[in-house]
Scaffold this motif. Structure first.
Motif, short mmCIF file in Angstrom:
data_model
loop_
_atom_site.label_atom_id
_atom_site.label_comp_id
_atom_site.label_asym_id
_atom_site.label_seq_id
_atom_site.Cartn_x
_atom_site.Cartn_y
_atom_site.Cartn_z
N CYS A 1 3.12 13.87 10.19
CA CYS A 1 2.86 13.32 8.85
C CYS A 1 1.94 12.11 8.98
N ASP A 2 1.13 11.86 7.97
CA ASP A 2 0.20 10.73 8.07
C ASP A 2 0.68 9.50 7.31
N ALA A 3 1.77 9.64 6.54
CA ALA A 3 2.30 8.49 5.81
C ALA A 3 3.79 8.65 5.59
N LEU A 4 4.49 7.51 5.63
CA LEU A 4 5.91 7.47 5.35
C LEU A 4 6.13 6.62 4.11
N ILE A 5 6.98 7.11 3.22
CA ILE A 5 7.26 6.40 1.97
C ILE A 5 8.72 5.97 2.00
N CYS A 6 8.97 4.71 1.67
CA CYS A 6 10.32 4.17 1.77
C CYS A 6 10.55 3.14 0.67
N PHE A 7 11.78 2.64 0.62
CA PHE A 7 12.11 1.57 -0.32
C PHE A 7 12.68 0.41 0.49
N ASN A 8 11.90 -0.64 0.62
CA ASN A 8 12.23 -1.79 1.46
C ASN A 8 12.32 -1.39 2.93
#
Length: 365
Positions: free
Chosen positions: A82-89
């Motif tokens: 994957c080229d990006a990780l999306i998270c919350f804090n």
């Protein structure tokens, strides 16, 4: 270690979220027994990715504390490619926690070379606009009208996990799994809140500029400048913000900025006051080349506070130098004004620059 695999139908809700939630990006969230990676363990990691019209959610659960390394390894394998990780804090907690664990277990850093999109970090400048009591994930979900089954916080579930370790049961596991599952799935629906930032940062054209009369709270007739532009993306719901100088209203498809017009007299101060003389009778400053023709008794050397010329007209405020000449009430004023002219109103690039200055003043974007 337990693995859970589930799939949800992906429903496109808005263009903005759809553009971010691409197939080569992964949402992730971790559950831990505390804040310190030295004294606590990570007992669950959830991942969500998009595969065409499906949301694929994988969760890795530590059935015992000895599963921690296997848990992290499974997560690292999941996000390969994957080229990006999306998270919350995640930038503030999840990633530093997992990196410390990777170092402990001699696992290669799974975040190396990955682009990180932290929803919490991205919306932090928008706190004055959204006006929420706090900026936890569930609070933002409530703002967006997102409902969930889970009613617990991560902290409340720590004891549930320890109880599970002592006496495993399906009910306890369901609570733990559901919380993480809905955190990960909820993040995919949380993306729309970032559209507000995109609207404020993505101004490319002005759709309308007008001057409108209004009556102030004390009954005085006044005027305001109203600048409108189309939103780059549709936002989830209307929001607004104001301070003493500006009012911004973001509707789903259009944003308007209102600025009070000051009508009266202001002063333009010359910075090189040592080259000017002040004429007390005329209450103005003139350059020394002209003052040479004025009798000494009618002139005095300027100080910073009286080296000015006066101007009457209609002005609007600026908190950084956008337009010149600038005018003030007093030389020590931190903000200034500029003349509201037809040239300014008819030059859209000037107006765009001014609106961007307002947004920077309010949000530091």
């Amino acid at each position: 270690m337990k693995n859970f695999h589930n799939e949800e139908i992906y429903i496109k809700k808005d263009n903005f979220s759809d553009n971010i939630f691409k197939e080569n990006r992964v949402f992730f969230d971790i559950e831990t027994t505390g804040f310190s990676p030295v004294r606590s363990i990570v007992y669950m990691i959830g991942c969500a990715r998009r595969v065409k019209n499906r949301i694929v959610i994988d969760q890795y659960f530590a059935e015992s504390t000895s599963d921690e390394a296997a848990l992290i390894t499974a997560f690292a394998d999941n996000i390969k490619g994957c080229d990006a990780l999306i998270c919350f804090n995640g930038a503030g907690f999840d990633i530093p926690f997992l990196r410390a664990k990777c170092q402990k277990f001699d696992i290669p850093d799974p975040f190396a070379g990955k682009n990180i999109i932290d929803i919490f970090k991205e919306i932090s400048p928008l706190k004055p606009l959204l006006g929420l009591e706090n900026y936890k994930q569930k609070t933002i979900e409530n703002f967006l009208g997102i409902e969930r089954e889970d009613k617990y916080t991560g902290g409340e579930l720590i004891n549930v996990y320890y109880e599970y370790l002592a006496s495993p049961s399906g009910d306890k596991l369901h609570l733990l799994q559901t919380h993480n599952y809905e955190d990960v799935l909820g993040m995919t629906e949380l993306l729309s809140v970032l559209s507000y930032k995109e609207v404020l940062c993505g101004i490319s054209d002005i759709t309308d500029i007008s001057i409108s009369p209004y009556t102030s709270y004390d009954g005085k007739p006044k005027k305001e400048l109203i600048i409108s532009f189309a939103n780059k993306y549709t936002v989830p719901k209307p929001v607004s913000i104001h301070d003493n100088d500006f009012y911004i209203n973001i509707a789903p498809s259009k944003t308007s900025v209102r600025i009070e017009i000051f009508e009266g007299e202001l002063k333009h101060f010359y910075s090189d006051y040592k080259n000017y003389y002040y004429l007390p009778k005329e209450d103005m400053a003139i350059h020394k080349s002209v003052a040479a023709y004025v009798d000494n008794q009618y002139r005095e050397r300027c100080k910073a506070y009286n080296c000015y010329v006066r101007k009457s007209g209609e002005f609007i405020i600026q908190h950084e130098l956008i337009m010149q000449p600038e005018f003030r009430n007093d030389v020590k004023d931190r903000h200034s004004y500029f003349l509201l002219t037809d040239d300014f109103i008819n030059e859209k690039q000037m107006v765009i620059s001014y609106v961007k200055h307002i947004i920077h003043h309010l949000f530091k974007l």
